[in-house]
Design an enzyme around this catalytic site. Structure first.
Site, mmCIF file in Angstrom:
data_model
loop_
_atom_site.group_PDB
_atom_site.id
_atom_site.type_symbol
_atom_site.label_atom_id
_atom_site.label_comp_id
_atom_site.label_asym_id
_atom_site.label_seq_id
_atom_site.Cartn_x
_atom_site.Cartn_y
_atom_site.Cartn_z
ATOM 1 N N GLY A 14 0.724 -1.188 -0.188
ATOM 2 C CA GLY A 14 0.031 -0.046 -0.113
ATOM 3 C C GLY A 14 0.688 1.162 0.238
ATOM 4 C CB ILE A 18 -0.995 0.592 -8.148
ATOM 5 C CG1 ILE A 18 -0.148 0.831 -9.597
ATOM 6 C CG2 ILE A 18 -2.532 0.446 -8.452
ATOM 7 C CD1 ILE A 18 -0.398 -0.314 -10.490
ATOM 8 C CB ILE A 66 3.828 -10.582 1.486
ATOM 9 C CG1 ILE A 66 4.575 -10.406 0.125
ATOM 10 C CG2 ILE A 66 2.951 -9.211 1.415
ATOM 11 C CD1 ILE A 66 3.723 -10.672 -1.077
ATOM 12 C CB THR A 91 6.267 -3.743 -9.845
ATOM 13 O OG1 THR A 91 7.331 -2.361 -9.607
ATOM 14 C CG2 THR A 91 5.519 -3.974 -8.905
ATOM 15 C CB THR A 130 0.530 -7.497 -14.759
ATOM 16 O OG1 THR A 130 1.267 -6.798 -15.834
ATOM 17 C CG2 THR A 130 1.302 -8.541 -14.562
ATOM 18 C CG ASP A 131 -0.711 -5.332 -19.561
ATOM 19 O OD1 ASP A 131 0.428 -5.713 -19.062
ATOM 20 O OD2 ASP A 131 -1.140 -4.466 -20.465
ATOM 21 C CD GLU A 132 4.941 -6.711 -18.184
ATOM 22 O OE1 GLU A 132 6.012 -7.313 -18.403
ATOM 23 O OE2 GLU A 132 5.259 -5.183 -18.143
ATOM 24 C CE1 TYR A 155 5.874 -7.506 -12.165
ATOM 25 C CE2 TYR A 155 5.393 -7.316 -14.661
ATOM 26 C CZ TYR A 155 5.070 -7.162 -13.219
ATOM 27 O OH TYR A 155 3.780 -6.608 -12.883
ATOM 28 C CE LYS A 159 1.843 -9.463 -10.434
ATOM 29 N NZ LYS A 159 1.665 -8.742 -9.267
ATOM 30 C CG ASN A 184 2.656 0.459 -19.111
ATOM 31 O OD1 ASN A 184 2.929 1.184 -18.322
ATOM 32 N ND2 ASN A 184 3.526 -0.190 -19.720
ATOM 33 C CB VAL A 211 12.933 5.754 -27.034
ATOM 34 C CG1 VAL A 211 11.968 4.391 -27.929
ATOM 35 C CG2 VAL A 211 12.285 6.750 -26.670
ATOM 36 N NE ARG A 219 4.652 -2.585 -22.599
ATOM 37 C CZ ARG A 219 5.514 -3.502 -23.717
ATOM 38 N NH1 ARG A 219 4.655 -3.442 -24.660
ATOM 39 N NH2 ARG A 219 6.522 -3.903 -23.365
HETATM 40 P P1 NAD Z 1 5.409 -0.556 -6.702
HETATM 41 O O1 NAD Z 1 6.768 -1.131 -7.269
HETATM 42 O O2 NAD Z 1 5.202 0.953 -7.058
HETATM 43 O O3 NAD Z 1 5.085 -0.897 -5.451
HETATM 44 C C1 NAD Z 1 5.274 -2.064 -4.948
HETATM 45 C C2 NAD Z 1 5.160 -2.094 -3.266
HETATM 46 O O4 NAD Z 1 5.194 -3.546 -2.890
HETATM 47 C C3 NAD Z 1 5.825 -1.209 -2.531
HETATM 48 O O5 NAD Z 1 5.504 -0.320 -1.647
HETATM 49 C C4 NAD Z 1 6.987 -2.272 -2.022
HETATM 50 O O6 NAD Z 1 7.595 -1.693 -0.893
HETATM 51 C C5 NAD Z 1 6.058 -3.321 -1.618
HETATM 52 N N1 NAD Z 1 6.739 -4.537 -1.561
HETATM 53 C C6 NAD Z 1 7.723 -5.034 -2.340
HETATM 54 N N2 NAD Z 1 8.105 -6.324 -1.985
HETATM 55 C C7 NAD Z 1 7.327 -6.420 -0.750
HETATM 56 C C8 NAD Z 1 7.385 -7.571 0.179
HETATM 57 N N3 NAD Z 1 8.178 -8.766 0.103
HETATM 58 N N4 NAD Z 1 6.657 -7.589 1.076
HETATM 59 C C9 NAD Z 1 5.858 -6.493 1.554
HETATM 60 N N5 NAD Z 1 5.623 -5.448 0.612
HETATM 61 C C10 NAD Z 1 6.653 -5.572 -0.462
HETATM 62 O O7 NAD Z 1 4.358 -1.260 -7.728
HETATM 63 P P2 NAD Z 1 3.102 -0.813 -8.430
HETATM 64 O O8 NAD Z 1 3.238 -0.491 -9.806
HETATM 65 O O9 NAD Z 1 2.298 0.005 -7.617
HETATM 66 O O10 NAD Z 1 2.466 -2.093 -8.747
HETATM 67 C C11 NAD Z 1 1.510 -2.762 -7.559
HETATM 68 C C12 NAD Z 1 0.747 -3.927 -8.180
HETATM 69 O O11 NAD Z 1 0.447 -3.768 -9.516
HETATM 70 C C13 NAD Z 1 2.032 -5.181 -8.480
HETATM 71 O O12 NAD Z 1 1.437 -6.443 -8.027
HETATM 72 C C14 NAD Z 1 2.143 -5.235 -9.776
HETATM 73 O O13 NAD Z 1 2.559 -6.444 -10.450
HETATM 74 C C15 NAD Z 1 0.731 -4.596 -10.407
HETATM 75 N N6 NAD Z 1 0.569 -4.001 -11.582
HETATM 76 C C16 NAD Z 1 1.376 -2.755 -11.828
HETATM 77 C C17 NAD Z 1 1.095 -2.125 -13.264
HETATM 78 C C18 NAD Z 1 2.013 -1.085 -13.624
HETATM 79 O O14 NAD Z 1 1.662 -0.501 -14.446
HETATM 80 N N7 NAD Z 1 2.705 -0.348 -12.423
HETATM 81 C C19 NAD Z 1 0.147 -2.676 -13.960
HETATM 82 C C20 NAD Z 1 -0.613 -3.542 -13.638
HETATM 83 C C21 NAD Z 1 -0.291 -4.578 -12.653
HETATM 84 O O1 DAU Z 2 1.819 -3.711 -18.743
HETATM 85 C C1 DAU Z 2 1.719 -3.686 -17.093
HETATM 86 C C2 DAU Z 2 3.156 -3.620 -16.569
HETATM 87 O O2 DAU Z 2 3.646 -2.330 -16.891
HETATM 88 C C3 DAU Z 2 3.208 -3.764 -15.251
HETATM 89 O O3 DAU Z 2 2.851 -5.300 -14.841
HETATM 90 C C4 DAU Z 2 4.716 -3.727 -14.657
HETATM 91 O O4 DAU Z 2 4.654 -3.651 -13.111
HETATM 92 C C5 DAU Z 2 5.090 -2.144 -14.897
HETATM 93 O O5 DAU Z 2 6.388 -2.048 -14.515
HETATM 94 C C6 DAU Z 2 4.844 -2.016 -16.677
HETATM 95 O O6 DAU Z 2 5.810 -2.870 -17.143
HETATM 96 P P1 DAU Z 2 6.565 -2.177 -18.301
HETATM 97 O O7 DAU Z 2 7.814 -2.849 -18.799
HETATM 98 O O8 DAU Z 2 5.506 -2.081 -19.640
HETATM 99 O O9 DAU Z 2 6.645 -0.495 -17.870
HETATM 100 P P2 DAU Z 2 7.952 0.441 -18.276
HETATM 101 O O10 DAU Z 2 7.542 1.654 -17.964
HETATM 102 O O11 DAU Z 2 9.225 -0.035 -17.672
HETATM 103 O O12 DAU Z 2 8.096 0.341 -19.861
HETATM 104 C C7 DAU Z 2 7.069 0.925 -20.815
HETATM 105 C C8 DAU Z 2 7.378 0.876 -22.156
HETATM 106 O O13 DAU Z 2 8.629 1.587 -22.194
HETATM 107 C C9 DAU Z 2 7.942 -0.578 -22.506
HETATM 108 O O14 DAU Z 2 7.670 -1.018 -23.894
HETATM 109 C C10 DAU Z 2 9.584 -0.525 -22.357
HETATM 110 C C11 DAU Z 2 9.701 0.939 -22.605
HETATM 111 N N1 DAU Z 2 10.970 1.669 -22.154
HETATM 112 C C12 DAU Z 2 10.818 1.673 -20.716
HETATM 113 C C13 DAU Z 2 12.067 2.456 -19.954
HETATM 114 C C14 DAU Z 2 12.207 2.403 -18.496
HETATM 115 C C15 DAU Z 2 11.540 2.555 -22.889
HETATM 116 O O15 DAU Z 2 11.502 2.426 -24.072
HETATM 117 N N2 DAU Z 2 12.872 2.857 -22.125
HETATM 118 C C16 DAU Z 2 12.895 3.137 -20.823
HETATM 119 O O16 DAU Z 2 14.033 3.597 -20.553
#
Ligand code: NAD
Ligand code: DAU
Length: 346
Positions: A14, A18, A66, A91, A130-132, A155, A159, A184, A211, A219
């Protein structure tokens, strides 16, 4: 349709991006609720993401992993938890390429521990996925919830393993679970390792925008607010045992995303550099979100608005991200980008 109404939530992760947006949204919408944030406070988790709420008597923080079964169980018992919402995870895809083992520890074993506690205490568990997990998909397809999982990065594989454990607990033990698979996300409090906050903060600082490859990867950039309302919809009206995709259903290329960031911030497109690609970089994600729409949910932001709103937040909240960028993040940035940028092309 039955509307369920959980009162005491354990929100793992939390303090992350997100999770903190969800906690703020949930407490505003559900004034009778009690929320316990359970977070390890890794580099991505920050207490200050909820700085405005720690005085609120309905919110409590437990710092823990956790994977610590005794502490998770004791917390759930002491706080009379009736629902676990699992955001906690490692993540970032790039971090999973640099150091994958912690992804299995937290995302797979950690989720498994939460399932065990939920089973023992008879709790509902909602898992954030996640969509991944669908892997990269061909041009004309949109992933639906029944598609096979085909993850391609450490990753994504961790998941997908967690999703399968959650579903196995539903089948084997009848555990009441739900899963949402998010696109994303972009918006406030996203750690600047991720593309949109990295590009926005680099642009504000006048630094190069790295990039990966040709930048034509697709995405679905969705605003975190819409992810929170999607999760809320599933918590209140979702069918137990079911999976729901959450996104806008519309994707764009990374180069289009970069254009929106630079135009929103009034910065020059000359900052863009094409650098060595991410190994195994998924080419396209796209999800069909009709199943969630059928529960009455719809997103507030289209992807262009989501990216623009996120860029504006970073322009208006330098006090949040500057200490991160000037701190431990520098070492990661150096490792991830120094060589790439040295060999980059415009
Ligand atoms: P984030 O990396 O910003 O936050 C992750 C949080 O989890 C942090 O507060 C961290 O301290 C905590 N954490 C990590 N390991 C832990 C552990 N072992 N025990 C307890 N707490 C722990 O992540 P986010 O981007 O907010 O993503 C949250 C969730 O949503 C994740 O499950 C991720 O896979 C999923 N998700 C993220 C995205 C995205 O675009 N960011 C999209 C789809 C799904
Ligand atoms: O799609 C959902 C996922 O989105 C979540 O499950 C993940 O937790 C979250 O990190 C995110 O993953 P991505 O790998 O898609 O996110 P990121 O922001 O790292 O990258 C978005 C896109 O941009 C991807 O195609 C890679 C590209 N990228 C990323 C970085 C960091 C670049 O081109 N340059 C960069 O420096």
């Amino acid at each position: 349709m039955i509307e369920l109404s959980p009162r005491a939530l354990l929100v793992t992760g939390g303090c992350g991006f997100i999770g903190s947006n969800f906690v703020r949204y949930w407490l505003a919408q559900h004034p009778q609720s009690h929320v316990v944030v359970y977070d390890k406070l890794t580099y991505a988790g920050r207490k200050k993401n909820l700085a405005d709420l720690w005085e609120d008597a309905r919110l409590k923080l437990v710092v823990g992993d956790i994977g610590d079964l005794d502490l998770v169980r004791a917390t759930c018992q002491q706080e009379n938890i009736d629902l676990i919402v699992n955001f906690a995870a490692e993540t970032h895809v790039d971090q999973s390429i640099l150091g994958p083992l912690v992804f299995t520890d937290t995302n797979v074993r950690g989720t498994h521990v939460l399932l065990e506690v939920a089973r023992e205490l008879g709790l509902r568990l909602h898992h954030i996925s996640t969509d991944e997990v669908y892997g990269h998909i061909r041009d004309d397809h949109q992933s639906v919830e029944t598609d096979e999982l085909a993850p391609r990065s450490p990753y994504a594989a961790s998941k997908a393993a967690a999703d399968q454990l959650v579903q196995a607990y539903a089948i084997t033990y009848g555990l009441p679970v739900t899963i949402t698979r998010g696109a994303n996300n972009v918006g406030p409090y996203q750690y600047p390792e991720k593309a949109v906050p990295l590009f926005a903060t680099n642009a504000i600082l006048g630094e190069a925008i790295p990039v990966y490859g040709d930048g034509l990867q697709m995405r679905d950039y969705a605003h975190v607010h819409d992810h929170c309302t999607g999760i809320e919809t599933v918590l209140l009206r979702g069918e137990i045992g079911e999976v729901y995709n959450v996104g806008t259903g519309r994707e764009m290329t990374n180069l289009d995303m970069v254009d929106i960031v630079l135009d929103t911030l009034g910065k020059s497109h000359d900052l863009v550099r094409h650098v060595t690609d991410r190994p195994g970089h998924d080419r396209r994600y796209s999800m069909n979100v009709d199943k969630l729409r059928e529960l009455g949910w719809q997103p507030k932001y289209d992807p262009r608005e989501a990216v623009a709103e996120a860029a504006k937040w970073y322009a208006n909240n330098r006090a949040w991200w500057e200490p991160i960028r000037n701190g431990e993040f520098r070492e990661y940035y150096e490792k991830q980008y120094a060589e790439r940028l040295a060999g980059s092309v415009r």
